[in-house]
Design an enzyme around this catalytic site. Structure first.
Site, PDB file in Angstrom:
ATOM      1  CB  CYS A  97      35.430  45.341  36.190  1.00 12.95           C
ATOM      2  SG  CYS A  97      36.737  45.031  35.060  1.00 12.95           S
ATOM      3  N   GLY A  98      34.868  48.270  37.657  1.00 12.27           N
ATOM      4  CA  GLY A  98      33.745  49.146  37.935  1.00 12.27           C
ATOM      5  C   GLY A  98      33.340  49.060  39.382  1.00 12.27           C
TER       6      GLY A  98
END
Lengths: 156, 174
Positions: free
Chosen positions: A44-45
Protein backbone atom coordinates in the site's frame (compact mmCIF):
# COMPACT_ATOMS: atom_id res chain seq x y z
CA UNK A 1 25.69 7.60 -8.65
CA UNK A 2 26.70 10.58 -10.77
CA UNK A 3 28.17 13.56 -8.96
CA UNK A 4 26.23 16.63 -7.90
CA UNK A 5 27.17 19.64 -10.01
CA UNK A 6 27.54 17.97 -13.40
CA UNK A 7 25.02 18.21 -16.25
CA UNK A 8 22.44 15.41 -16.21
CA UNK A 9 23.07 13.15 -19.23
CA UNK A 10 20.52 13.52 -22.02
CA UNK A 11 18.22 10.60 -22.84
CA UNK A 12 15.04 9.85 -24.73
CA UNK A 13 12.62 7.11 -23.66
CA UNK A 14 9.05 6.08 -24.29
CA UNK A 15 6.63 7.76 -21.88
CA UNK A 16 3.57 6.18 -23.54
CA UNK A 17 3.31 3.56 -26.30
CA UNK A 18 3.35 6.28 -28.96
CA UNK A 19 5.23 9.14 -27.29
CA UNK A 20 8.80 9.71 -26.27
CA UNK A 21 10.19 12.13 -23.72
CA UNK A 22 13.60 13.80 -23.90
CA UNK A 23 15.14 15.12 -20.71
CA UNK A 24 16.11 18.37 -22.46
CA UNK A 25 12.43 19.06 -23.21
CA UNK A 26 12.05 19.77 -19.50
CA UNK A 27 14.65 22.55 -19.36
CA UNK A 28 13.31 25.48 -17.37
CA UNK A 29 11.79 23.12 -14.82
CA UNK A 30 13.32 21.14 -12.04
CA UNK A 31 13.17 17.40 -12.67
CA UNK A 32 12.98 14.58 -10.16
CA UNK A 33 14.20 11.34 -11.70
CA UNK A 34 12.96 8.43 -9.63
CA UNK A 35 14.59 5.17 -10.69
CA UNK A 36 12.79 2.18 -9.19
CA UNK A 37 13.18 -1.57 -9.57
CA UNK A 38 9.83 -2.72 -10.96
CA UNK A 39 6.17 -1.93 -11.57
CA UNK A 40 3.47 -3.64 -9.48
CA UNK A 41 4.92 -3.35 -6.02
CA UNK A 42 2.42 -5.03 -3.71
CA UNK A 43 2.66 -2.62 -0.77
CA UNK A 44 0.00 0.00 0.00
CA UNK A 45 1.40 3.36 -0.86
CA UNK A 46 4.47 2.11 -2.59
CA UNK A 47 7.01 4.67 -3.66
CA UNK A 48 5.34 5.74 -6.92
CA UNK A 49 1.90 5.72 -5.27
CA UNK A 50 3.24 8.02 -2.58
CA UNK A 51 4.77 10.41 -5.11
CA UNK A 52 1.48 10.46 -6.99
CA UNK A 53 -0.06 11.98 -3.84
CA UNK A 54 2.76 14.50 -3.40
CA UNK A 55 2.88 15.90 -6.95
CA UNK A 56 1.34 19.20 -5.91
CA UNK A 57 4.12 19.72 -3.35
CA UNK A 58 6.67 19.14 -6.10
CA UNK A 59 4.81 21.47 -8.46
CA UNK A 60 5.09 24.29 -5.90
CA UNK A 61 8.81 24.12 -6.57
CA UNK A 62 8.37 24.02 -10.34
CA UNK A 63 9.44 20.39 -10.33
CA UNK A 64 8.27 17.53 -12.54
CA UNK A 65 8.47 13.94 -11.40
CA UNK A 66 9.51 11.17 -13.74
CA UNK A 67 9.58 7.48 -12.84
CA UNK A 68 12.00 5.16 -14.66
CA UNK A 69 12.24 1.40 -14.62
CA UNK A 70 13.17 -1.33 -17.09
CA UNK A 71 9.52 -2.35 -17.54
CA UNK A 72 8.10 -1.99 -21.06
CA UNK A 73 5.88 0.86 -22.23
CA UNK A 74 2.84 -1.44 -22.21
CA UNK A 75 3.53 -2.63 -18.70
CA UNK A 76 3.92 1.00 -17.59
CA UNK A 77 0.64 1.90 -19.27
CA UNK A 78 -1.25 -0.82 -17.40
CA UNK A 79 0.45 0.02 -14.09
CA UNK A 80 -0.15 3.71 -14.52
CA UNK A 81 -3.83 3.26 -15.38
CA UNK A 82 -4.35 0.87 -12.50
CA UNK A 83 -2.78 3.25 -9.97
CA UNK A 84 -4.10 6.46 -11.57
CA UNK A 85 -0.67 8.04 -11.84
CA UNK A 86 -0.52 11.67 -12.95
CA UNK A 87 3.13 11.64 -14.00
CA UNK A 88 5.06 9.80 -16.71
CA UNK A 89 6.76 6.44 -16.30
CA UNK A 90 9.63 5.99 -18.72
CA UNK A 91 10.49 2.59 -20.18
CA UNK A 92 14.22 1.92 -19.99
CA UNK A 93 13.51 -1.24 -21.89
CA UNK A 94 15.58 -1.44 -25.07
CA UNK A 95 18.52 -1.54 -24.80
CA UNK A 96 17.57 -2.72 -21.34
CA UNK A 97 18.68 -0.41 -18.55
CA UNK A 98 20.72 1.85 -20.84
CA UNK A 99 19.65 5.05 -19.09
CA UNK A 100 20.03 3.50 -15.64
CA UNK A 101 23.60 2.56 -16.62
CA UNK A 102 24.18 6.10 -17.86
CA UNK A 103 23.12 7.34 -14.40
CA UNK A 104 25.11 4.62 -12.64
CA UNK A 105 22.09 3.04 -10.96
CA UNK A 106 21.74 -0.26 -12.84
CA UNK A 107 21.70 -3.47 -10.85
CA UNK A 108 23.03 -5.96 -13.40
CA UNK A 109 22.58 -8.93 -11.08
CA UNK A 110 18.82 -8.38 -10.71
CA UNK A 111 18.40 -6.87 -14.16
CA UNK A 112 16.58 -3.92 -12.61
CA UNK A 113 17.38 -0.34 -11.77
CA UNK A 114 18.34 0.48 -8.22
CA UNK A 115 16.05 2.63 -6.09
CA UNK A 116 17.67 5.98 -6.70
CA UNK A 117 16.69 9.64 -6.86
CA UNK A 118 18.14 12.54 -8.80
CA UNK A 119 17.03 16.16 -8.52
CA UNK A 120 18.02 18.22 -11.55
CA UNK A 121 17.74 22.00 -11.68
CA UNK A 122 16.21 24.27 -14.35
CA UNK A 123 19.50 24.35 -16.28
CA UNK A 124 19.84 20.58 -16.34
CA UNK A 125 22.48 20.31 -13.60
CA UNK A 126 22.33 17.49 -11.05
CA UNK A 127 21.74 19.07 -7.63
CA UNK A 128 20.89 16.20 -5.29
CA UNK A 129 21.13 12.43 -5.35
CA UNK A 130 20.02 9.62 -3.08
CA UNK A 131 20.51 5.89 -3.32
CA UNK A 132 18.01 4.00 -1.21
CA UNK A 133 18.40 0.49 0.14
CA UNK A 134 16.47 -1.45 -2.47
CA UNK A 135 13.76 -2.75 -0.13
CA UNK A 136 13.25 0.66 1.47
CA UNK A 137 10.85 3.27 0.15
CA UNK A 138 12.75 6.55 0.63
CA UNK A 139 9.62 8.70 0.96
CA UNK A 140 9.45 12.26 -0.33
CA UNK A 141 11.03 14.27 2.47
CA UNK A 142 14.56 14.14 1.03
CA UNK A 143 13.30 15.37 -2.35
CA UNK A 144 11.28 18.20 -0.80
CA UNK A 145 14.21 19.34 1.35
CA UNK A 146 16.43 19.39 -1.75
CA UNK A 147 13.87 21.37 -3.78
CA UNK A 148 13.40 23.83 -0.95
CA UNK A 149 17.12 24.35 -0.61
CA UNK A 150 17.45 25.02 -4.34
CA UNK A 151 14.74 27.67 -4.17
CA UNK A 152 16.31 29.28 -1.09
CA UNK A 153 19.72 29.47 -2.73
CA UNK A 154 18.16 31.19 -5.72
CA UNK A 155 16.41 33.79 -3.56
CA UNK A 156 19.58 34.75 -1.70
CA UNK B 1 14.00 8.59 4.58
CA UNK B 2 14.91 6.25 7.42
CA UNK B 3 15.78 7.72 10.79
CA UNK B 4 13.30 10.52 10.21
CA UNK B 5 11.88 12.69 12.96
CA UNK B 6 8.34 13.88 13.42
CA UNK B 7 8.48 17.43 12.06
CA UNK B 8 5.16 18.60 13.54
CA UNK B 9 4.92 18.14 17.26
CA UNK B 10 1.74 16.78 18.79
CA UNK B 11 -0.59 19.61 19.84
CA UNK B 12 -4.18 20.01 20.95
CA UNK B 13 -5.17 20.19 17.27
CA UNK B 14 -4.37 16.49 17.07
CA UNK B 15 -6.69 13.61 17.79
CA UNK B 16 -5.25 12.16 20.98
CA UNK B 17 -6.39 9.10 22.88
CA UNK B 18 -5.21 8.06 26.32
CA UNK B 19 -3.28 9.84 29.04
CA UNK B 20 -2.10 13.25 27.82
CA UNK B 21 0.84 13.08 30.23
CA UNK B 22 1.89 9.54 29.29
CA UNK B 23 5.60 8.93 28.86
CA UNK B 24 5.11 7.07 25.58
CA UNK B 25 3.72 8.93 22.58
CA UNK B 26 2.70 6.82 19.59
CA UNK B 27 1.69 8.67 16.42
CA UNK B 28 0.17 6.82 13.49
CA UNK B 29 -0.17 8.20 9.98
CA UNK B 30 -2.98 6.13 8.57
CA UNK B 31 -5.41 5.66 5.72
CA UNK B 32 -8.90 4.36 6.53
CA UNK B 33 -9.10 2.24 3.41
CA UNK B 34 -5.67 0.66 3.65
CA UNK B 35 -5.87 -3.01 4.69
CA UNK B 36 -2.56 -2.82 6.57
CA UNK B 37 -3.97 0.04 8.63
CA UNK B 38 -7.01 -2.11 9.32
CA UNK B 39 -4.71 -4.77 10.74
CA UNK B 40 -2.79 -2.14 12.70
CA UNK B 41 -6.06 -0.85 14.20
CA UNK B 42 -6.61 -4.11 16.07
CA UNK B 43 -2.98 -4.27 17.17
CA UNK B 44 -3.08 -0.72 18.55
CA UNK B 45 -6.20 -1.58 20.53
CA UNK B 46 -4.34 -4.45 22.19
CA UNK B 47 -1.27 -2.27 22.80
CA UNK B 48 -3.46 0.38 24.43
CA UNK B 49 -4.98 -2.23 26.67
CA UNK B 50 -1.57 -3.58 27.65
CA UNK B 51 0.03 -0.22 28.38
CA UNK B 52 -2.95 1.63 29.85
CA UNK B 53 -2.13 5.15 30.98
CA UNK B 54 1.55 4.83 30.06
CA UNK B 55 0.56 5.46 26.44
CA UNK B 56 -1.00 8.22 24.43
CA UNK B 57 -2.00 7.47 20.88
CA UNK B 58 -2.36 10.07 18.13
CA UNK B 59 -3.92 9.45 14.72
CA UNK B 60 -3.04 11.68 11.76
CA UNK B 61 -4.59 11.41 8.32
CA UNK B 62 -2.59 10.14 5.40
CA UNK B 63 -5.14 9.09 2.77
CA UNK B 64 -3.72 7.80 -0.52
CA UNK B 65 -6.58 9.19 -2.53
CA UNK B 66 -5.67 7.87 -5.96
CA UNK B 67 -5.68 4.20 -5.01
CA UNK B 68 -8.21 4.42 -2.16
CA UNK B 69 -11.15 6.36 -3.48
CA UNK B 70 -13.10 6.41 -0.20
CA UNK B 71 -10.14 7.12 2.07
CA UNK B 72 -10.42 10.90 2.01
CA UNK B 73 -14.15 10.88 2.66
CA UNK B 74 -13.72 8.47 5.54
CA UNK B 75 -10.97 10.62 7.05
CA UNK B 76 -13.13 13.72 6.74
CA UNK B 77 -16.04 11.85 8.35
CA UNK B 78 -13.94 10.94 11.39
CA UNK B 79 -12.81 14.54 11.81
CA UNK B 80 -16.36 15.78 11.33
CA UNK B 81 -17.52 13.38 14.05
CA UNK B 82 -14.71 14.84 16.13
CA UNK B 83 -16.40 18.23 15.92
CA UNK B 84 -19.19 16.62 17.95
CA UNK B 85 -16.77 14.93 20.33
CA UNK B 86 -16.90 11.51 18.68
CA UNK B 87 -13.73 11.27 16.62
CA UNK B 88 -12.59 7.97 18.15
CA UNK B 89 -16.04 6.42 17.96
CA UNK B 90 -16.15 7.16 14.23
CA UNK B 91 -12.51 6.12 13.78
CA UNK B 92 -13.35 2.73 15.31
CA UNK B 93 -16.60 2.42 13.38
CA UNK B 94 -14.76 2.99 10.10
CA UNK B 95 -11.98 0.52 10.83
CA UNK B 96 -14.56 -2.06 11.89
CA UNK B 97 -16.32 -1.62 8.53
CA UNK B 98 -13.44 -0.96 6.16
CA UNK B 99 -15.21 -2.43 3.15
CA UNK B 100 -18.26 -0.17 3.56
CA UNK B 101 -17.04 3.40 3.33
CA UNK B 102 -19.18 5.01 0.67
CA UNK B 103 -20.88 8.25 1.64
CA UNK B 104 -24.22 6.64 2.46
CA UNK B 105 -22.51 4.26 4.88
CA UNK B 106 -20.64 7.15 6.52
CA UNK B 107 -23.92 9.00 7.06
CA UNK B 108 -25.51 5.90 8.54
CA UNK B 109 -22.55 5.52 10.94
CA UNK B 110 -23.03 9.14 11.97
CA UNK B 111 -26.64 8.33 12.72
CA UNK B 112 -25.71 5.18 14.65
CA UNK B 113 -23.32 7.23 16.78
CA UNK B 114 -26.10 9.65 17.60
CA UNK B 115 -24.54 12.59 15.83
CA UNK B 116 -26.47 15.57 14.58
CA UNK B 117 -26.34 14.40 10.97
CA UNK B 118 -27.05 17.77 9.40
CA UNK B 119 -24.22 19.33 11.36
CA UNK B 120 -22.03 16.34 10.42
CA UNK B 121 -22.74 16.86 6.73
CA UNK B 122 -21.90 20.54 6.98
CA UNK B 123 -18.65 19.81 8.81
CA UNK B 124 -17.65 17.28 6.17
CA UNK B 125 -17.27 20.08 3.64
CA UNK B 126 -15.85 22.69 5.99
CA UNK B 127 -12.63 24.46 5.06
CA UNK B 128 -11.29 23.84 8.55
CA UNK B 129 -11.39 20.08 8.20
CA UNK B 130 -10.03 20.10 4.66
CA UNK B 131 -7.11 22.21 5.77
CA UNK B 132 -6.48 19.81 8.66
CA UNK B 133 -6.31 17.00 6.09
CA UNK B 134 -3.65 18.88 4.15
CA UNK B 135 -1.70 19.76 7.29
CA UNK B 136 -1.70 16.17 8.44
CA UNK B 137 -0.64 14.89 5.05
CA UNK B 138 2.10 17.47 4.59
CA UNK B 139 3.47 16.90 8.09
CA UNK B 140 3.63 13.20 7.24
CA UNK B 141 5.45 13.75 3.99
CA UNK B 142 7.93 16.08 5.66
CA UNK B 143 8.50 13.56 8.43
CA UNK B 144 9.38 10.80 5.99
CA UNK B 145 6.11 8.90 5.94
CA UNK B 146 6.53 6.51 3.02
CA UNK B 147 3.37 4.46 3.19
CA UNK B 148 0.64 3.52 5.59
CA UNK B 149 0.58 2.84 8.39
CA UNK B 150 3.68 4.77 9.50
CA UNK B 151 4.46 5.08 13.19
CA UNK B 152 6.45 7.59 15.22
CA UNK B 153 7.37 6.79 18.80
CA UNK B 154 8.34 9.73 20.98
CA UNK B 155 9.03 11.72 17.82
CA UNK B 156 11.13 9.18 15.96
CA UNK B 157 10.08 7.09 12.99
CA UNK B 158 9.60 3.45 13.92
CA UNK B 159 10.46 1.33 10.89
CA UNK B 160 10.55 -2.08 12.53
CA UNK B 161 7.92 -4.78 12.78
CA UNK B 162 4.67 -3.44 14.24
CA UNK B 163 3.04 -6.76 15.03
CA UNK B 164 1.73 -6.89 18.59
CA UNK B 165 4.65 -8.62 20.33
CA UNK B 166 7.57 -6.73 18.78
CA UNK B 167 5.82 -3.35 19.02
CA UNK B 168 4.81 -3.94 22.63
CA UNK B 169 8.30 -5.11 23.56
CA UNK B 170 9.81 -2.07 21.93
CA UNK B 171 7.43 0.31 23.73
CA UNK B 172 8.07 -1.41 27.06
CA UNK B 173 11.82 -1.10 26.57
CA UNK B 174 11.67 2.71 26.37
Amino acid sequence: MLAVGIPAPEFELHSTPDQKLKLSELKGKKVILAFYPADWSPVCGDQMGLYNETLHFFKKHNAELIGISVDSKWCHLAFSQDRKFHFPLLADFEPKGEVARLYDVYDAKEGETQRALYVIDEEGIIRWTYLSPVGMNPGADGILNALEELDNVKQN
Amino acid sequence: MSGSLLTRKVTDKDQIQGNLFASIELVEYGDYQCPHCGRAYHIIKQIQEALGDKLKFIFRNFPLTNIHTDAMNAAVAAEAAGKQGKFWEMHDMIYEHQDSLSESYLFSYAQDLGLNVKQFQNDMVSAEILSKMEDDFESGIRSGVNGTPSFFINGEKYSNNWDYEPLLNHLKSL
